[in-house]
Scaffold this motif. Sequence first.
Motif, short mmCIF file in Angstrom:
data_model
loop_
_atom_site.label_atom_id
_atom_site.label_comp_id
_atom_site.label_asym_id
_atom_site.label_seq_id
_atom_site.Cartn_x
_atom_site.Cartn_y
_atom_site.Cartn_z
N THR A 141 0.53 6.87 -69.94
CA THR A 141 0.68 8.36 -69.30
C THR A 141 1.93 9.13 -69.80
O THR A 141 2.75 8.37 -70.42
N THR A 142 2.06 10.33 -69.72
CA THR A 142 3.28 11.03 -69.94
C THR A 142 3.32 12.53 -69.14
O THR A 142 2.27 12.80 -68.47
N THR A 143 4.28 13.03 -69.10
CA THR A 143 4.68 14.09 -68.41
C THR A 143 4.55 15.59 -68.99
O THR A 143 5.09 15.59 -70.08
N PRO A 144 4.24 16.58 -68.46
CA PRO A 144 4.27 17.82 -69.24
C PRO A 144 5.78 18.33 -69.61
O PRO A 144 6.52 17.84 -69.12
N ARG A 145 5.73 19.15 -70.79
CA ARG A 145 7.09 19.48 -71.18
C ARG A 145 6.92 21.13 -71.49
O ARG A 145 8.11 21.75 -71.59
N HIS A 146 5.83 21.55 -71.04
CA HIS A 146 5.84 23.20 -71.07
C HIS A 146 6.55 23.89 -70.07
O HIS A 146 6.74 23.38 -68.89
N GLY A 147 6.88 24.98 -70.32
CA GLY A 147 7.66 25.78 -69.26
C GLY A 147 7.23 26.05 -67.84
O GLY A 147 7.79 26.01 -66.97
N ARG A 148 5.91 26.09 -67.72
CA ARG A 148 5.14 26.41 -66.59
C ARG A 148 5.42 25.30 -65.76
O ARG A 148 5.39 25.40 -64.27
N ALA A 149 5.73 24.04 -66.12
CA ALA A 149 5.89 22.99 -65.24
C ALA A 149 7.37 23.20 -64.69
O ALA A 149 7.37 22.32 -63.44
N SER A 150 8.04 23.78 -65.03
CA SER A 150 9.40 24.04 -64.35
C SER A 150 9.66 25.38 -63.75
O SER A 150 10.68 25.68 -63.19
N ASP A 151 8.42 26.14 -63.86
CA ASP A 151 8.71 27.50 -63.28
C ASP A 151 8.27 27.78 -61.87
O ASP A 151 7.40 27.58 -61.09
N ARG A 152 9.32 27.57 -60.95
CA ARG A 152 9.23 27.64 -59.49
C ARG A 152 8.68 28.86 -58.89
O ARG A 152 8.12 28.85 -57.76
N GLU A 153 8.65 29.83 -59.66
CA GLU A 153 7.92 31.25 -59.29
C GLU A 153 6.27 31.15 -59.39
O GLU A 153 5.80 31.86 -58.69
N ASP A 154 6.10 30.06 -60.05
CA ASP A 154 4.62 29.99 -60.26
C ASP A 154 3.88 29.42 -58.92
O ASP A 154 4.20 28.51 -58.47
N PRO A 155 2.91 30.14 -58.62
CA PRO A 155 1.80 29.79 -57.32
C PRO A 155 1.55 28.35 -57.33
O PRO A 155 1.37 27.48 -56.27
N LEU A 156 1.32 27.59 -58.61
CA LEU A 156 0.89 26.63 -58.82
C LEU A 156 2.00 25.41 -59.22
O LEU A 156 1.57 24.42 -59.54
N TYR A 157 3.20 25.76 -58.81
CA TYR A 157 4.42 25.13 -59.41
C TYR A 157 4.15 23.73 -58.82
O TYR A 157 4.52 22.65 -59.42
N GLU A 158 3.74 23.45 -57.55
CA GLU A 158 3.92 22.05 -56.88
C GLU A 158 2.84 21.07 -57.56
O GLU A 158 3.15 20.07 -57.84
N ALA A 159 1.76 21.77 -57.99
CA ALA A 159 0.85 20.70 -58.89
C ALA A 159 1.51 20.56 -60.26
O ALA A 159 1.26 19.58 -60.55
N ARG A 160 1.64 21.83 -60.89
CA ARG A 160 2.04 21.69 -62.37
C ARG A 160 3.37 20.97 -62.55
O ARG A 160 3.69 20.19 -63.60
N SER A 161 4.31 20.81 -61.51
CA SER A 161 5.50 20.00 -61.61
C SER A 161 5.30 18.44 -61.59
O SER A 161 5.87 17.67 -62.03
N LYS A 162 4.06 18.19 -61.15
CA LYS A 162 3.95 16.72 -60.82
C LYS A 162 2.74 16.51 -61.79
O LYS A 162 2.07 15.00 -61.95
N GLU A 163 2.13 17.08 -62.78
CA GLU A 163 1.10 16.72 -63.82
C GLU A 163 1.23 15.71 -64.58
O GLU A 163 2.45 15.49 -64.84
N ILE A 164 0.25 14.84 -64.64
CA ILE A 164 0.39 13.87 -65.45
C ILE A 164 -0.92 13.78 -66.61
O ILE A 164 -1.91 14.22 -66.12
#
Length: 375
Positions: free
Chosen positions: A343-366
């Motif tokens: 496994t690895t975790t994402p490095r794209h910008g949306r994973a750290s964008d707290r303004e994204d409505p899906l941030y809670e899921a994107r920040s924990k994506e594997i």
Amino acid sequence: MSVEWTLDDGEVRSARWISDADTPAPKRVVTADSRIGTAAAYRHICEGAALLWTGDYPSARQLLASLGKRAEPRKRPTAQTLTEAFHLQRREQARRTRILSLLLIPYEDGWTIPLKRAPEVAEACAQAYGEFDELGDGPAAGSLRELLGVVGAYEWRRKGVEIPALGGDRIHAHYGVFSPVRGEYLDLAANARLRLPGVVFDIGTGTGVLSVILARRGAGKVIATDLDARAVACARENVQRLGAADTVEVRQADLFPEGRADLIVCNPPWLPARPRTRLDHAVYDPEGSFLRRFLDGLPDHLEPGGEAWLLLSDLAERLGLRGESELADAIDAAGLKVTGRETTTPRHGRASDREDPLYEARSKEITSLWRLVVS
């Protein structure tokens, strides 16, 4: 398809309709130039009329930007769950696309835009749509928003994307082929333990990037497949440019080629939802059909003792689009078993964008590399 409009003197004009996304031609078209304000333009569009621009090109781009601001919702609906937030976000994206796609520009011979201060777009349009005179006779019209996407894709293709897993070599994505800007799955494939196999299948190859990685890792023969003709042409070009043509063969096919392989790799679309554009097909998989067909076909295409690498994000599970046990159940139903997972975790910008409505899921994506064998 064509679009028609009426001039002030009552003369009716028409033009071929250009749309790579197969969007239906607008039924009502009115001409507009810099004398029209944003409010009036927005009102016309909301009433169902497309605006064919006759002013200078920079003014058209300014109006498009202003329409984009006008189209922003005054109050965003509050989602109760991440699943609801996902669907609300897609619905809002579709609404904005419909609005902004109704500002049209004209084309003439050789993809010339007959507007003052218009840029040269012939090569970009030819790559996306084909040669102008091969598509029909007479003038044409299309969405300015789509044209900007065509020009942007042309620049991406020209410059390419640097791939660390290829030692910094670049992959050049054709228009409509998903660019490998998210490198997590590439790093997994580049670093995973690999028994040097004789034959590899790369299913849904896209740009061909995984095939080149595996060729450089010592694969004896890689057969890469994709159903999309543009992806096949793109992969062949990248394979040739990166010196892997002796090892990698690219074929147009729906999933598997004939025969069996020692290793089968696939990075399928990861969200079970309906695609709306050509690029969406790399991300959205209606009802997970691509994923299920891939898993179900593995037993008939793996050599005895062979394995498959399924490279897949868990964002669908985190958004509630796929049940927590659904992937495991599909693997079991296909007569497969999991022998390992990296496994690895994402490095794209949306994973750290707290303004994204899906941030809670994107920040924990594997993103995982699942090792599968026939059980």
